[in-house]
Design an enzyme around this catalytic site. Structure first.
Site, mmCIF file in Angstrom:
data_model
loop_
_atom_site.group_PDB
_atom_site.id
_atom_site.type_symbol
_atom_site.label_atom_id
_atom_site.label_comp_id
_atom_site.label_asym_id
_atom_site.label_seq_id
_atom_site.Cartn_x
_atom_site.Cartn_y
_atom_site.Cartn_z
ATOM 1 N N ARG A 61 0.842 -1.205 0.000
ATOM 2 C CA ARG A 61 0.000 0.000 0.000
ATOM 3 C C ARG A 61 0.872 1.247 0.000
ATOM 4 O O ARG A 61 0.568 2.242 -0.645
ATOM 5 C CB ARG A 61 -0.981 -0.008 1.187
ATOM 6 N N TYR A 113 -15.570 17.577 -15.943
ATOM 7 C CA TYR A 113 -15.965 16.164 -16.015
ATOM 8 C C TYR A 113 -17.038 15.905 -14.949
ATOM 9 O O TYR A 113 -16.838 16.230 -13.775
ATOM 10 C CB TYR A 113 -14.733 15.276 -15.781
ATOM 11 N N ASP A 185 -6.706 19.001 -15.107
ATOM 12 C CA ASP A 185 -7.051 17.678 -15.604
ATOM 13 C C ASP A 185 -6.694 17.656 -17.090
ATOM 14 O O ASP A 185 -7.358 18.295 -17.907
ATOM 15 C CB ASP A 185 -8.545 17.400 -15.384
ATOM 16 N N LYS A 210 -7.942 6.394 -19.706
ATOM 17 C CA LYS A 210 -8.239 6.858 -21.065
ATOM 18 C C LYS A 210 -7.009 6.677 -21.970
ATOM 19 O O LYS A 210 -6.617 5.553 -22.206
ATOM 20 C CB LYS A 210 -8.723 8.304 -20.998
HETATM 21 C C1 PLP Z 1 -12.839 9.634 -17.321
HETATM 22 C C2 PLP Z 1 -12.383 10.953 -16.812
HETATM 23 C C3 PLP Z 1 -12.146 11.146 -15.441
HETATM 24 C C4 PLP Z 1 -12.412 10.068 -14.406
HETATM 25 O O1 PLP Z 1 -11.551 8.995 -14.521
HETATM 26 P P1 PLP Z 1 -11.897 7.498 -14.012
HETATM 27 O O2 PLP Z 1 -10.667 6.758 -14.361
HETATM 28 O O3 PLP Z 1 -13.129 7.066 -14.772
HETATM 29 O O4 PLP Z 1 -12.164 7.575 -12.560
HETATM 30 C C5 PLP Z 1 -11.701 12.389 -15.043
HETATM 31 N N1 PLP Z 1 -11.502 13.387 -15.912
HETATM 32 C C6 PLP Z 1 -11.730 13.243 -17.238
HETATM 33 C C7 PLP Z 1 -11.506 14.384 -18.152
HETATM 34 C C8 PLP Z 1 -12.182 12.016 -17.733
HETATM 35 O O5 PLP Z 1 -12.437 11.875 -19.042
#
Ligand code: PLP
Length: 390
Positions: A61, A113, A185, A210
């Protein structure tokens, strides 16, 4: 004039992203000589008789060899000093927000998001955070939203799903003069196209689920800091003590995927540009959202801070939700599914996915362009849209 003798120059080269994607965080396994690091499943590591941990690992962890390799690589890709890998993209804002105090104020984009808003509203319901969701594509909205108790500016560019562009250097300037930390982000851009730290942003967040994972087969997140800072330290506590950590296998898969990240994202961006051009002006389409198109309001800022415009294209279909759903229903090569950044092209009716609180237009479809041939993708959209032309 350079008076240094050549022989005294240290052998340190600023490597390009393709090179870092293959080499950063990697080393030949000293035990076997293996080129590819093994997946280290052991949760626990032996202590020396004196009590120390000779390899720096004690318990999984806290840290794990696959996780530390992934973190080293992602820090290098973004030009940061340190990275924290998490079990999902949303674990990142969750860890950041845990560093705030009740009554603190945060500013985030109006079309952030949707999961970010859900985390603030539901996970932090008892935290009494003050929130301002503003259109950050206009910097004056950010300045106007700042309060004496503002403790975080969260930016997302390009944004999901409207592909709005925020001027990162401008946000960094405003934030610095107000003394407020910034997080971008950067999921849609990836370090292959955009490096927020270079524009003065303090930290970068990604959903590695992604593009960085890139194959729709793992869940993860990462936070990268230009330099150590209190919110980053607190996110590290949430990661290690709270335990929102990715598995060794997911870290290994993510690191493997990063080797092809620059190539994948470049191909997806080039293809998305063609798809956006095809959709723009199509008689069944009301509007195309893609920062690569010259008429996009954020085009010039995007061209300044990104090397290409990414693989996501959103469109408003002429009509309402029914018409948009009909187009999504008619595709044959695209898959109707949420998420983005993988090798398969996906199409999604976004508003019905986001649920009743959505601000997304009901006739919006979001396309994630994969690695299929662009000609085949356009042919599929062409036949799907043919049904909605009347
Ligand atoms: C999908 C996404 C997230 C969240 O990510 P997860 O891996 O699904 O928790 C955050 N920000 C953006 C821009 C995203 O496309």
């Amino acid at each position: 004039m350079d008076s240094e003798p050549h022989s005294s120059r240290p052998f340190v080269v600023k490597q390009q992203i393709e090179t870092l994607a293959v080499h950063a965080g990697r080393f030949v396994d000293p035990a076997t000589g293996a080129l590819v690091a093994p997946i280290q499943l052991s949760t626990t590591f032996e202590r020396e008789p004196g009590g120390g941990y000779p390899h720096g690992f004690s318990y999984s962890r806290d840290n794990n060899p696959n996780r530390s390799a992934l973190e080293a690589c992602l820090a290098a890709l973004e030009g940061g000093s340190a990275a924290l890998a998490f079990a999902s993209g949303l674990a990142v804002p969750t860890a950041i927000l845990q560093g705030l105090r009740p009554g603190d104020h945060i500013v985030a984009p109006k079309d952030v998001y949707h999961g970010f808003r859900s985390v603030v509203r539901e996970v932090f319901a008892n935290w009494q955070l003050e929130t301002s969701y503003v259109d950050m594509s206009k910097a004056r909205n950010l300045s106007a939203a700042l309060r004496p108790n503002t403790r975080l500016i969260w930016v997302e560019t390009p944004s999901n799903p409207l592909l709005k562009i925020t001027d990162l250097a401008e946000v960094a300037r405003i934030a610095r003069s107000a003394g407020v930390p910034t997080v971008c982000d950067g999921t849609f851009g990836t370090p292959a196209l955009q490096r927020p730290l270079d524009h003065g942003i303090d930290m970068v967040a990604h959903s590695t689920t992604k593009y960085i994972g890139g194959h729709s087969d793992l869940l993860g997140g990462v936070l990268i800091a230009r330099e150590e800072n209190p919110l980053f330290a607190s996110a590290r506590r949430s990661q290690k003590l709270g335990g929102a950590v990715p598995s060794p296998f997911d870290c290994w898969l993510t690191l493997r995927s990063i080797e092809t990240l620059p190539l994948r994202v470049r191909a997806q961006s080039a293809s998305a540009m063609e798809v956006a051009g095809f959709l723009h002006g199509h008689e069944a389409i009301e509007e195309v959202f893609y920062p690569g198109l010259p008429h996009h309001p954020g085009h010039s800022v995007a061209a300044r801070q990104m090397s290409q415009f990414g693989g996501v294209v959103s469109v408003k279909v002429k009509g309402a939700a029914v018409e948009a759903m009909a187009v999504a229903a008619a595709v044959r090569l695209f898959t109707r599914a949420t998420s983005l950044g993988g090798t398969h092209s996906l199409i999604e009716h976004r508003a019905s996915m986001e649920g009743p609180n959505t601000a997304t237009p009901q006739n919006l479809l979001r396309l994630s362009i994969g690695l299929e041939n662009t000609v085949d993708l356009i042919a599929d959209l062409d036949q799907a849209l043919a049904g909605s032309v009347r």
